[in-house]
Design a protein around this motif. Structure first.
Motif, PDB file in Angstrom:
ATOM      1  N   LEU A  74       0.628  -1.234  -0.030  1.00 39.22           N
ATOM      2  CA  LEU A  74      -0.053   0.103  -0.135  1.00 39.22           C
ATOM      3  C   LEU A  74       0.971   1.413   0.058  1.00 39.22           C
ATOM      4  CD1 LEU A  74      -2.822  -0.896   2.535  1.00 39.22           C
ATOM      5  CD2 LEU A  74      -3.033  -1.170   0.017  1.00 39.22           C
ATOM      6  N   PHE A  75       2.081   1.162   0.484  1.00 42.15           N
ATOM      7  CA  PHE A  75       3.106   2.228   0.663  1.00 42.15           C
ATOM      8  C   PHE A  75       3.680   2.498  -0.974  1.00 42.15           C
ATOM      9  CE2 PHE A  75       2.410   0.917   4.856  1.00 42.15           C
ATOM     10  CZ  PHE A  75       2.425   2.111   5.643  1.00 42.15           C
TER      11      PHE A  75
ATOM     12  N   LEU B  39      -7.517   8.879   9.206  1.00 42.82           N
ATOM     13  CA  LEU B  39      -7.033   7.415   9.560  1.00 42.82           C
ATOM     14  C   LEU B  39      -7.774   6.821  10.814  1.00 42.82           C
ATOM     15  CD1 LEU B  39      -4.815   5.519   8.269  1.00 42.82           C
ATOM     16  CD2 LEU B  39      -3.482   6.375   9.832  1.00 42.82           C
ATOM     17  N   LEU B  40      -7.975   7.473  11.842  1.00 48.67           N
ATOM     18  CA  LEU B  40      -8.321   6.897  13.012  1.00 48.67           C
ATOM     19  C   LEU B  40      -9.648   7.300  13.743  1.00 48.67           C
ATOM     20  CD1 LEU B  40      -4.959   7.670  14.823  1.00 48.67           C
ATOM     21  CD2 LEU B  40      -5.740   5.461  14.146  1.00 48.67           C
ATOM     22  N   MET B  41     -10.397   8.177  13.085  1.00 50.63           N
ATOM     23  CA  MET B  41     -11.732   8.734  13.811  1.00 50.63           C
ATOM     24  C   MET B  41     -12.659   7.799  13.773  1.00 50.63           C
ATOM     25  SD  MET B  41     -13.351  12.672  13.227  1.00 50.63           S
ATOM     26  CE  MET B  41     -14.320  13.203  14.384  1.00 50.63           C
ATOM     27  N   PRO B  42     -12.889   6.902  12.590  1.00 51.89           N
ATOM     28  CA  PRO B  42     -14.217   5.986  12.521  1.00 51.89           C
ATOM     29  C   PRO B  42     -13.600   4.767  13.792  1.00 51.89           C
ATOM     30  CG  PRO B  42     -13.598   6.592  10.502  1.00 51.89           C
ATOM     31  CD  PRO B  42     -12.800   7.053  11.329  1.00 51.89           C
ATOM     32  N   ALA B  43     -12.482   4.381  13.593  1.00 52.31           N
ATOM     33  CA  ALA B  43     -11.882   3.474  14.527  1.00 52.31           C
ATOM     34  C   ALA B  43     -12.073   3.788  16.141  1.00 52.31           C
ATOM     35  CB  ALA B  43     -10.550   3.057  14.275  1.00 52.31           C
TER      36      ALA B  43
ATOM     37  N   VAL C 230      -5.582   7.370  -0.927  1.00 52.52           N
ATOM     38  CA  VAL C 230      -5.980   6.265  -0.918  1.00 52.52           C
ATOM     39  C   VAL C 230      -5.436   5.228   0.066  1.00 52.52           C
ATOM     40  CG1 VAL C 230      -6.266   4.308  -2.606  1.00 52.52           C
ATOM     41  CG2 VAL C 230      -6.459   6.739  -3.524  1.00 52.52           C
ATOM     42  N   MET C 231      -4.247   5.302   0.272  1.00 51.76           N
ATOM     43  CA  MET C 231      -3.610   4.456   1.382  1.00 51.76           C
ATOM     44  C   MET C 231      -4.255   4.587   2.758  1.00 51.76           C
ATOM     45  SD  MET C 231       0.579   4.359   2.816  1.00 51.76           S
ATOM     46  CE  MET C 231       0.095   5.702   3.518  1.00 51.76           C
ATOM     47  N   THR C 232      -4.684   5.707   3.004  1.00 51.83           N
ATOM     48  CA  THR C 232      -5.242   6.099   4.389  1.00 51.83           C
ATOM     49  C   THR C 232      -6.865   5.439   4.425  1.00 51.83           C
ATOM     50  OG1 THR C 232      -5.785   8.304   3.703  1.00 51.83           O
ATOM     51  CG2 THR C 232      -3.741   8.037   5.157  1.00 51.83           C
ATOM     52  N   ARG C 233      -7.418   5.725   3.179  1.00 52.03           N
ATOM     53  CA  ARG C 233      -8.793   4.997   3.230  1.00 52.03           C
ATOM     54  C   ARG C 233      -8.830   3.595   3.133  1.00 52.03           C
ATOM     55  NH1 ARG C 233     -10.032   7.867  -2.410  1.00 52.03           N
ATOM     56  NH2 ARG C 233     -11.752   6.256  -2.373  1.00 52.03           N
ATOM     57  N   ILE C 234      -7.862   3.010   2.586  1.00 56.62           N
ATOM     58  CA  ILE C 234      -7.766   1.498   2.876  1.00 56.62           C
ATOM     59  C   ILE C 234      -7.492   1.068   4.147  1.00 56.62           C
ATOM     60  CG2 ILE C 234      -6.816  -0.621   1.798  1.00 56.62           C
ATOM     61  CD1 ILE C 234      -6.435   0.768  -0.637  1.00 56.62           C
ATOM     62  N   ILE C 235      -6.393   1.754   4.796  1.00 56.53           N
ATOM     63  CA  ILE C 235      -5.961   1.175   6.070  1.00 56.53           C
ATOM     64  C   ILE C 235      -7.143   1.592   7.236  1.00 56.53           C
ATOM     65  CG2 ILE C 235      -4.238   1.869   7.918  1.00 56.53           C
ATOM     66  CD1 ILE C 235      -2.261   2.221   5.771  1.00 56.53           C
ATOM     67  N   ARG C 236      -7.753   2.498   7.080  1.00 59.11           N
ATOM     68  CA  ARG C 236      -8.808   2.891   7.863  1.00 59.11           C
ATOM     69  C   ARG C 236      -9.732   1.757   8.073  1.00 59.11           C
ATOM     70  NH1 ARG C 236     -12.509   6.715   5.077  1.00 59.11           N
ATOM     71  NH2 ARG C 236     -10.638   7.979   5.002  1.00 59.11           N
ATOM     72  N   PHE C 237     -10.300   0.883   6.978  1.00 59.11           N
ATOM     73  CA  PHE C 237     -10.955  -0.278   7.157  1.00 59.11           C
ATOM     74  C   PHE C 237     -10.263  -1.081   8.076  1.00 59.11           C
ATOM     75  CE2 PHE C 237     -12.833   1.740   3.447  1.00 59.11           C
ATOM     76  CZ  PHE C 237     -14.325   1.532   3.649  1.00 59.11           C
TER      77      PHE C 237
END
Length: 521
Positions: free
Chosen positions: A254-255, A325-329, A433-440
């Protein structure tokens, strides 16, 4: 079956067609017979079935020799050929000694066009033709003259569409490599700016330019990039986007290990740091290698704004990165595992808003996240005048309707909205896009173990990020591992203190200017 596999891996799944693609062009010397040479070109280009190949037969009056000018329609400028190739040949008055060295005489003293080159084999001549040059064949000569007459259609230089800045240059790269070279040289006016041309693609060859500053860039880095390019074995590489994936050491990661920019000023700043810039026709971008996290986090405008304004913008982007990155989690972890961390009044309000919601918090969050991602994609794909309307109105209508239908809670709508807006504040598309995927991934970690799951997932993420390298440069350098630099990382110092180039790039000349007051960092 084995014979078929051999033919398949040799690029010959059947009998090769007569006069096949560029990869099948034989490397044969040209003949002294003009008609034979012309026939070989016609067979290769399927003339007259293929009307793209144009030929102009003429007789050079001063030496009484027949000649043929070949060019590809749409790739060459016919007006330039008529004015600077055919007209000088017809008006030339040859001396007695000119007939003995006709090709050299025409190339050096007759043709008025700037780019002229002698070609001796068929493969080289075909490559020149498909790249926009005209080829002059002369009866009795086994050499041809390729003249630079490229006339590809190009759009004019316009403003950037992705990397928009309020203060700074407004020009952006276009699909022409020649124009992009000019835009970069307008920024970096240094005679040591080297531009090497390499060819990629076996059947549809494309030129790719490797730019670097010879007195700054690490020679080993330049050779590493050139080796990566030379190892790409594909029949066709049409754009830098395809080349970007072929150059990556970890294509599944992803990076990113490279990045693109549409701004000539930003490409120039990377060159001055010791990076390598790649340009290619058909690509309105420049490819930068190597990169670090700070390359993705910074923007061109940071250096154009005053110190306080630029650092304030970076602080906002830092908050946006963490929110995205972190708010939903964090919301899921607090509501599911750690309700004691919420003030009592807020906890009661959240419980009251979720009282009639029939879904668990995870399913509710995923539903909103996926809906927001669909709206984002829809806003990109629909026609431009409707994109903004669909994005804003669609989000408002769907969010309000979902709350009234008791499908989601109002607070979660606010959380997803802030998360989505934060992802738009991230400057680089790859990082966003990387942060959007890692967010899940972090959402599922929070659902499994709460804050402990988030901490473990972040620890693994950071451990992996610090282990990867881009062409030998660590992803978080020069912070980790720590190396001397001007500390232009999360925040930037004033320009007078940015006297040292990052030593993680191993620049040949590490000093930009004399340090102010002997300041050593």
């Amino acid at each position: 079956m084995s014979d078929f596999l051999k033919r398949l891996f040799n690029g010959q799944s059947g009998q090769p067609e007569k006069g096949g693609a560029q990869g099948a062009v034989p490397k044969e010397p040209l003949s002294l017979d003009l008609d034979f040479n012309t026939k070989r070109f016609e067979d290769l280009f399927r003339y007259p079935l293929n009307s793209a190949l144009k030929r102009r037969e003429l007789r050079i009056p001063s030496v009484n020799r027949r000649a043929v000018v070949l060019f590809v329609d749409g790739a060459a400028d016919s007006d330039k050929i008529a004015e600077q190739v055919i007209k000088p040949l017809m008006e030339w008055e040859a001396g007695r000694e000119s007939a003995d060295h006709l090709v050299d005489e025409l190339k050096n003293n007759v043709l008025t066009i700037s780019g002229r080159e002698t070609v001796e084999d068929l493969n080289q001549a075909v490559a020149k033709l498909i790249n926009g040059s005209a080829v002059l064949l002369i009866d009795g000569e086994n050499q041809a003259i390729a003249v630079d007459s490229a006339g590809f259609e190009n759009r004019s230089v316009s403003e950037p569409t992705r990397e928009i800045v309020i203060k700074g240059p407004k020009s952006a790269f276009v699909e022409s490599s020649a124009i992009n070279h000019s835009l970069i040289r307008r920024q970096v006016k240094d005679h040591r700016l080297i531009s090497e041309t390499m060819t990629v693609g076996t059947q549809s060859p494309q030129n790719i330019s490797v730019l670097y500053l010879s007195h700054i860039a690490d020679p080993q880095l330049v050779e590493n990039v050139k080796d990566k390019i030379s190892q790409t074995d594909r029949d066709a590489i049409l754009t830098l986007s395809q080349m970007e994936e072929l150059l990556e050491e970890r294509p599944y990661s992803l990076f990113p290990s490279t990045m693109t920019t549409e701004r000539p000023d930003r490409a120039g700043s990377f060159l001055l740091e010791g990076h390598v810039v790649l340009l290619m026709d058909n690509s309105p971008d420049a490819l930068i290698a190597p990169i670090t996290f700070w390359s993705l986090y910074h923007t061109a405008e940071d250096q154009f704004l005053r110190w306080a304004y630029g650092n304030f913008a970076r602080l906002i982007r830092l908050f946006a990165l963490f929110f995205s990155l972190l708010m939903p989690a964090i919301y899921l972890a607090v509501v599911t595992f750690h309700p004691e961390m919420i003030p009592t009044d807020l906890l009661l309000a959240i419980a009251a808003s979720r009282e009639r919601v029939p879904f668990p918090t995870l399913l509710e969050l995923l539903l909103l996240e996926l809906t927001f991602e669909i709206l984002r994609e829809a806003g990109i794909r629909v026609p431009t005048p409707l994109g903004t309307t669909i994005g804003i109105v669609g989000a408002l209508i769907l969010g309000q309707a979902a709350v009234q239908a008791n499908l989601v809670s109002p607070l979660l709508v606010v959380v997803i909205a802030i998360t989505g807006l934060s992802s738009f504040a991230i400057p680089d598309v790859g990082l966003s896009v990387m942060t959007r995927i890692i967010r899940f991934t972090l959402v599922f970690a929070a659902y499994a173990m709460g804050f402990i799951g988030i901490a473990l997932a972040l620890a693994l993420l950071l451990a992996y990020a610090t282990s990867i390298k881009s062409f030998g440069v660590p992803f978080f350098a020069p912070l980790s591992p720590h190396m001397p630099s001007s500390r232009d990382l999360l925040f930037r110092p004033i320009i007078r203190k940015q006297w040292l180039r990052p030593l993680s790039m191993k620049p040949r000349d590490a000093i930009r200017s004399k340090p102010e007051g002997g300041d050593r960092q």
